[in-house]
Scaffold this active site. Sequence first.
Site: not given
Length: 512
Positions: A376, A502
């Site tokens: 991440d 997005t």
Amino acid sequence: MRISSLSLLFVLGLAGSATAYPYPYPESGAIQRSESENQAKADAVKEAFQHAWNGYVKYAFPHDELHPVSNGYGDSRNGWGASAVDALSTAIIMGNRDAVQKILDHIETIDFSKTNSEVSLFETTIRYLGGMLSGYDLLQGPAANLAPKETQVDALLAQSKKLGDVLKFAFDTPSGVPYNNLDISSKGNDGSGTNGLAVTGTLVLEWTRLSDLTGDDEYAKLSQKAQSYLLNPQPPSGEPFPGLVGSSIRISNGHFTDEAVSWNGGADSFYEYLIKMYVYDPKRFESYKDRWVLAAESTIKHLQSHPAPRPEITWLASYHNGQQDLSSQHLTCFDGGSFILGGTVLDRQEFIDFGLKLVDGCEATYNQTLTGIGPDSWGWDPKRVPSDQKDFYEKAGFYMDNGSYNLRPEVIESFYYAYRVTGNEIYRDWVWNSFKAINATCRTDSGFAAVSNVNTAGGGAKYDNEESFLFAEVMKYAYLVHAEDAPWQVQKGQKNAFVFNTEAHPVRVAHT
């Protein structure tokens, strides 16, 4: 459509646990795969989508998301069925008639004026509004054969308008910069004095499309007024490099409160939408393109960074108080795709080339871990290397700040753009390797779960939540890269009939 051939999973190496990375590194060049091989891979992604969809329908529908470990459900997106709405455009593109029909049946029933929880203007815009507008554009256009009831297609636009009307009070501020965290029952907010760059700057595509489709320009004007402060930043300190702006905007007057620059989460999709608005309508949004070009040129000059152990790798650092922060995020890895899109649309090869370097950099975070999935967040500051990661840092060029994987799409997203613009099969292979790793590591009996540590065999612990963007983004990009050409696919140059929001919802460009 249900893909039921379990043998396909074994043939393609999808069954069983994840194997250690790296997978065999594909040769560069335009190696052509057979149609049957590409179709088999596309079908494997369809099977994974169907697996997740079946689990969601069985255990969670019409709630927002499946809890894929306990087979429960959650309502983190206001209880309106986020996974269903987010899955619509992917189901359409995959030709999944049954899923499309179930989602259309559900969307007709949603009452967007009622929820028991705080509403995020940003998340609601990109997932719900974007998902419904995309469904409308697709079913009115190239996928009209999947819409048996015209009234249900019309309901997508009607519900989009109702949602816009519910949310538009957010912009009722002294400057027009909206509040993000809303109480729609009282038309209240959380009292924040500021809004974020991405949260403010990632509304304009969906709200402008809503105006263009309804003929009511109020929605476009609201979002574009908020955007205007980002296009003309004040005070000057809020723009430390041309086109690159701070991360926080004062709601009272639209002024930037800092000069913290990055393409990370919180800033990311502002830059993404600058070039995408130009793709949407080059005449109306040329100034957005100009700002993206400034930002892109400044990014290459001031933010590109190379880790000392592996100087061939390129990542984007962030900037604050005169110093670079040598860290990045999975969320940031959309950046390669943004540069590639901007480069092909503007015929600027240097942007494409830099975007491909960023793509390579994000792939480098995937091919060094035991699961084959990137972390991440990671860093490459030699002064901050954790003592237990020194060997890994010297080999990989980075250390992990947060080793979890939350079903994020950005790396696959940029691989997809790289393939569509260059035609180089290596990027298709990288998508396939990533998809195999996710399928092996994150899959549960009912869906897909986030995992705690991508550098541990099996990914470590599984988190009991399946974000709706698994359907909207991960499955869509993994499928599209192997699917045949279609109007919604990204095209070279200025030939795009759709542009992705997005959340990876394809929106038809203006005047087509």
